[in-house]
Design a protein around this motif. Structure first.
Motif, PDB file in Angstrom:
ATOM      1  N   LEU A  39       0.831  -1.210   0.000  1.00 32.01           N
ATOM      2  CA  LEU A  39       0.000   0.000   0.000  1.00 32.01           C
ATOM      3  C   LEU A  39       0.863   1.257   0.000  1.00 32.01           C
ATOM      4  O   LEU A  39       0.608   2.206  -0.756  1.00 32.01           O
ATOM      5  CB  LEU A  39      -0.921  -0.001   1.219  1.00 32.01           C
ATOM      6  CG  LEU A  39      -2.046  -1.039   1.234  1.00 32.01           C
ATOM      7  CD1 LEU A  39      -2.733  -1.061   2.591  1.00 32.01           C
ATOM      8  CD2 LEU A  39      -3.055  -0.754   0.129  1.00 32.01           C
ATOM      9  N   LEU A  40       1.881   1.279   0.848  1.00 35.53           N
ATOM     10  CA  LEU A  40       2.760   2.448   0.930  1.00 35.53           C
ATOM     11  C   LEU A  40       3.514   2.677  -0.372  1.00 35.53           C
ATOM     12  O   LEU A  40       3.581   3.808  -0.874  1.00 35.53           O
ATOM     13  CB  LEU A  40       3.746   2.276   2.083  1.00 35.53           C
ATOM     14  CG  LEU A  40       3.194   2.501   3.495  1.00 35.53           C
ATOM     15  CD1 LEU A  40       4.213   2.062   4.537  1.00 35.53           C
ATOM     16  CD2 LEU A  40       2.821   3.963   3.707  1.00 35.53           C
ATOM     17  N   ASN A  41       4.099   1.610  -0.917  1.00 30.66           N
ATOM     18  CA  ASN A  41       4.902   1.757  -2.132  1.00 30.66           C
ATOM     19  C   ASN A  41       4.085   2.262  -3.314  1.00 30.66           C
ATOM     20  O   ASN A  41       4.539   3.133  -4.070  1.00 30.66           O
ATOM     21  CB  ASN A  41       5.556   0.423  -2.496  1.00 30.66           C
ATOM     22  CG  ASN A  41       6.795   0.138  -1.677  1.00 30.66           C
ATOM     23  OD1 ASN A  41       7.295   1.014  -0.980  1.00 30.66           O
ATOM     24  ND2 ASN A  41       7.298  -1.082  -1.745  1.00 30.66           N
ATOM     25  N   THR A 185      -6.896   3.289 -10.454  1.00 30.37           N
ATOM     26  CA  THR A 185      -7.254   4.632 -10.871  1.00 30.37           C
ATOM     27  C   THR A 185      -8.757   4.717 -11.105  1.00 30.37           C
ATOM     28  O   THR A 185      -9.466   3.698 -11.125  1.00 30.37           O
ATOM     29  CB  THR A 185      -6.528   5.020 -12.166  1.00 30.37           C
ATOM     30  OG1 THR A 185      -7.019   4.193 -13.246  1.00 30.37           O
ATOM     31  CG2 THR A 185      -5.025   4.831 -12.032  1.00 30.37           C
ATOM     32  N   ALA A 186      -9.234   5.936 -11.320  1.00 34.80           N
ATOM     33  CA  ALA A 186     -10.658   6.128 -11.587  1.00 34.80           C
ATOM     34  C   ALA A 186     -11.091   5.406 -12.855  1.00 34.80           C
ATOM     35  O   ALA A 186     -12.264   5.048 -13.019  1.00 34.80           O
ATOM     36  CB  ALA A 186     -10.968   7.621 -11.695  1.00 34.80           C
ATOM     37  N   ASP A 187     -10.132   5.163 -13.764  1.00 32.15           N
ATOM     38  CA  ASP A 187     -10.424   4.436 -15.006  1.00 32.15           C
ATOM     39  C   ASP A 187     -10.306   2.930 -14.830  1.00 32.15           C
ATOM     40  O   ASP A 187     -10.485   2.181 -15.803  1.00 32.15           O
ATOM     41  CB  ASP A 187      -9.464   4.886 -16.119  1.00 32.15           C
ATOM     42  CG  ASP A 187      -9.662   6.356 -16.482  1.00 32.15           C
ATOM     43  OD1 ASP A 187     -10.810   6.819 -16.380  1.00 32.15           O
ATOM     44  OD2 ASP A 187      -8.677   7.020 -16.840  1.00 32.15           O
ATOM     45  N   GLY A 188      -9.983   2.494 -13.631  1.00 36.33           N
ATOM     46  CA  GLY A 188      -9.913   1.059 -13.366  1.00 36.33           C
ATOM     47  C   GLY A 188      -8.557   0.425 -13.592  1.00 36.33           C
ATOM     48  O   GLY A 188      -8.437  -0.806 -13.528  1.00 36.33           O
ATOM     49  N   GLU A 189      -7.543   1.234 -13.851  1.00 36.03           N
ATOM     50  CA  GLU A 189      -6.207   0.677 -14.076  1.00 36.03           C
ATOM     51  C   GLU A 189      -5.510   0.407 -12.747  1.00 36.03           C
ATOM     52  O   GLU A 189      -5.551   1.225 -11.828  1.00 36.03           O
ATOM     53  CB  GLU A 189      -5.360   1.636 -14.921  1.00 36.03           C
ATOM     54  CG  GLU A 189      -5.869   1.822 -16.331  1.00 36.03           C
ATOM     55  CD  GLU A 189      -4.940   2.706 -17.151  1.00 36.03           C
ATOM     56  OE1 GLU A 189      -3.833   3.020 -16.664  1.00 36.03           O
ATOM     57  OE2 GLU A 189      -5.327   3.079 -18.273  1.00 36.03           O
ATOM     58  N   LEU A 190      -4.851  -0.731 -12.663  1.00 32.25           N
ATOM     59  CA  LEU A 190      -4.126  -1.098 -11.453  1.00 32.25           C
ATOM     60  C   LEU A 190      -2.953  -0.146 -11.238  1.00 32.25           C
ATOM     61  O   LEU A 190      -2.184   0.126 -12.164  1.00 32.25           O
ATOM     62  CB  LEU A 190      -3.603  -2.531 -11.586  1.00 32.25           C
ATOM     63  CG  LEU A 190      -2.808  -3.095 -10.399  1.00 32.25           C
ATOM     64  CD1 LEU A 190      -3.707  -3.251  -9.178  1.00 32.25           C
ATOM     65  CD2 LEU A 190      -2.179  -4.438 -10.777  1.00 32.25           C
ATOM     66  N   ALA A 195       8.608  -1.618  -8.526  1.00 25.58           N
ATOM     67  CA  ALA A 195       9.192  -2.856  -9.053  1.00 25.58           C
ATOM     68  C   ALA A 195       8.403  -3.361 -10.252  1.00 25.58           C
ATOM     69  O   ALA A 195       8.982  -3.827 -11.244  1.00 25.58           O
ATOM     70  CB  ALA A 195       9.239  -3.918  -7.956  1.00 25.58           C
ATOM     71  N   GLU A 196       7.074  -3.256 -10.176  1.00 24.33           N
ATOM     72  CA  GLU A 196       6.237  -3.693 -11.295  1.00 24.33           C
ATOM     73  C   GLU A 196       6.436  -2.790 -12.503  1.00 24.33           C
ATOM     74  O   GLU A 196       6.458  -3.262 -13.649  1.00 24.33           O
ATOM     75  CB  GLU A 196       4.772  -3.709 -10.875  1.00 24.33           C
ATOM     76  CG  GLU A 196       4.436  -4.824  -9.897  1.00 24.33           C
ATOM     77  CD  GLU A 196       3.044  -4.696  -9.298  1.00 24.33           C
ATOM     78  OE1 GLU A 196       2.495  -5.716  -8.857  1.00 24.33           O
ATOM     79  OE2 GLU A 196       2.502  -3.564  -9.268  1.00 24.33           O
ATOM     80  N   VAL A 197       6.586  -1.501 -12.273  1.00 24.83           N
ATOM     81  CA  VAL A 197       6.844  -0.562 -13.365  1.00 24.83           C
ATOM     82  C   VAL A 197       8.177  -0.886 -14.036  1.00 24.83           C
ATOM     83  O   VAL A 197       8.281  -0.916 -15.265  1.00 24.83           O
ATOM     84  CB  VAL A 197       6.854   0.890 -12.844  1.00 24.83           C
ATOM     85  CG1 VAL A 197       7.329   1.845 -13.931  1.00 24.83           C
ATOM     86  CG2 VAL A 197       5.467   1.288 -12.368  1.00 24.83           C
ATOM     87  N   ALA A 198       9.205  -1.156 -13.233  1.00 24.62           N
ATOM     88  CA  ALA A 198      10.529  -1.481 -13.770  1.00 24.62           C
ATOM     89  C   ALA A 198      10.471  -2.770 -14.579  1.00 24.62           C
ATOM     90  O   ALA A 198      11.080  -2.865 -15.665  1.00 24.62           O
ATOM     91  CB  ALA A 198      11.539  -1.608 -12.639  1.00 24.62           C
ATOM     92  N   HIS A 199       9.751  -3.762 -14.069  1.00 16.67           N
ATOM     93  CA  HIS A 199       9.621  -5.038 -14.778  1.00 16.67           C
ATOM     94  C   HIS A 199       8.903  -4.846 -16.107  1.00 16.67           C
ATOM     95  O   HIS A 199       9.302  -5.409 -17.135  1.00 16.67           O
ATOM     96  CB  HIS A 199       8.868  -6.034 -13.908  1.00 16.67           C
ATOM     97  CG  HIS A 199       8.680  -7.376 -14.551  1.00 16.67           C
ATOM     98  ND1 HIS A 199       9.723  -8.240 -14.803  1.00 16.67           N
ATOM     99  CD2 HIS A 199       7.553  -8.002 -15.012  1.00 16.67           C
ATOM    100  CE1 HIS A 199       9.266  -9.342 -15.386  1.00 16.67           C
ATOM    101  NE2 HIS A 199       7.950  -9.218 -15.526  1.00 16.67           N
ATOM    102  N   LEU A 200       7.847  -4.031 -16.098  1.00 21.21           N
ATOM    103  CA  LEU A 200       7.091  -3.765 -17.314  1.00 21.21           C
ATOM    104  C   LEU A 200       7.958  -3.045 -18.338  1.00 21.21           C
ATOM    105  O   LEU A 200       7.916  -3.353 -19.543  1.00 21.21           O
ATOM    106  CB  LEU A 200       5.862  -2.929 -16.975  1.00 21.21           C
ATOM    107  CG  LEU A 200       4.841  -2.708 -18.087  1.00 21.21           C
ATOM    108  CD1 LEU A 200       4.280  -4.032 -18.566  1.00 21.21           C
ATOM    109  CD2 LEU A 200       3.716  -1.797 -17.611  1.00 21.21           C
TER     110      LEU A 200
END
Length: 236
Positions: A39-41, A185-190, A195-200
């Motif tokens: 949650l914090l990250n 997000t308000a549009d429903g995006e996770l 770390a997930e951003v870097a992996h993507l």
């Protein structure tokens, strides 16, 4: 004077300022710790360009009307205060923060805390903190509920078709994704973790590299075919 004598002499012992730190007990399990970090990250990453909030986990909130740290304190598992300075704090002292209480609180239920989280803490957050939104989540059985303060009373937040709960304070949805509580997000995006951003980004870079290699191979085959036909590719 020997080292041993130094350690027993009160003049040589330095005691930490105990009233400055959070008095919260450790989290119930590693699973609870991982959820708190998640949650914090994600929120810190999403709001990395903002300086008008404070988010914390397992941190004591002191709210004594007499401004005493020896009475009236609680420690939500996770909370967010809006409209405040983004800076590190060892605890949240209401009378030193312009009287501000959390805008959002999330408790992580466990066998030892669930009755308090559903009862006493909910009552305190409603009647004393007046926290606009209160959520709880059980990392073990995935129980997830949210409440919004309406006319001084907590009313359940109605889930959307995906089972997510809207936080007007955060302008985000909260929902369960792969057995973890996540922000959307308000549009429903996770909302991804760093770390997930870097992996993507690594995946996208690898895909781009593969596309470039495939394009070069295609170009090389075309050039070879033209030369077989007696055509100089450089003249085309």
């Amino acid at each position: 004077m020997s080292v041993a004598e130094d350690l027993t002499n009160p003049e040589y012992v330095i005691f930490p300022p105990g009233d400055l730190y959070s008095d919260e007990p450790p989290l119930e399990s590693y699973l609870h710790l991982q959820q708190l970090i998640l949650l914090l990250n994600t929120l810190e990453w999403l709001w990395q360009d903002r300086n008008d909030f404070f988010a914390a986990g397992n941190l004591t909130i002191f709210y004594s009307p007499r401004q005493l740290k020896s009475e009236h304190f609680r420690g939500p598992d996770f909370f967010v205060v809006l409209g405040t300075e983004r800076k590190p704090r060892k605890s949240w002292v209401v009378w030193e923060e312009d009287g501000k209480y959390p805008n959002v609180i999330i408790e992580l239920l466990s066998d030892s805390t669930s009755s308090t989280d559903r009862g006493l803490k909910k009552q305190i957050y409603q009647d004393i903190f007046r926290t606009p939104e209160y959520f709880w989540f059980d990392p073990n059985n995935l129980e997830f509920l949210g409440f919004v303060l309406l006319a001084g009373k907590y009313e359940p937040i109605t889930p959307n078709p995906q089972g997510r709960l809207w936080s007007q304070q955060l302008e985000l949805y909260l929902g369960v994704e792969q057995q973890s509580l996540r922000f959307y997000t308000a549009d429903g995006e996770l909302v991804l973790t760093p770390a997930e951003v870097a992996h993507l980004e690594m995946q996208r870079a690898e895909q781009e590299k593969q596309r470039a290699e495939q394009e070069k191979q295609r170009s090389d085959r075309l050039e070879a075919k033209l030369r077989e036909l007696g055509i100089d590719p450089n003249t085309i």
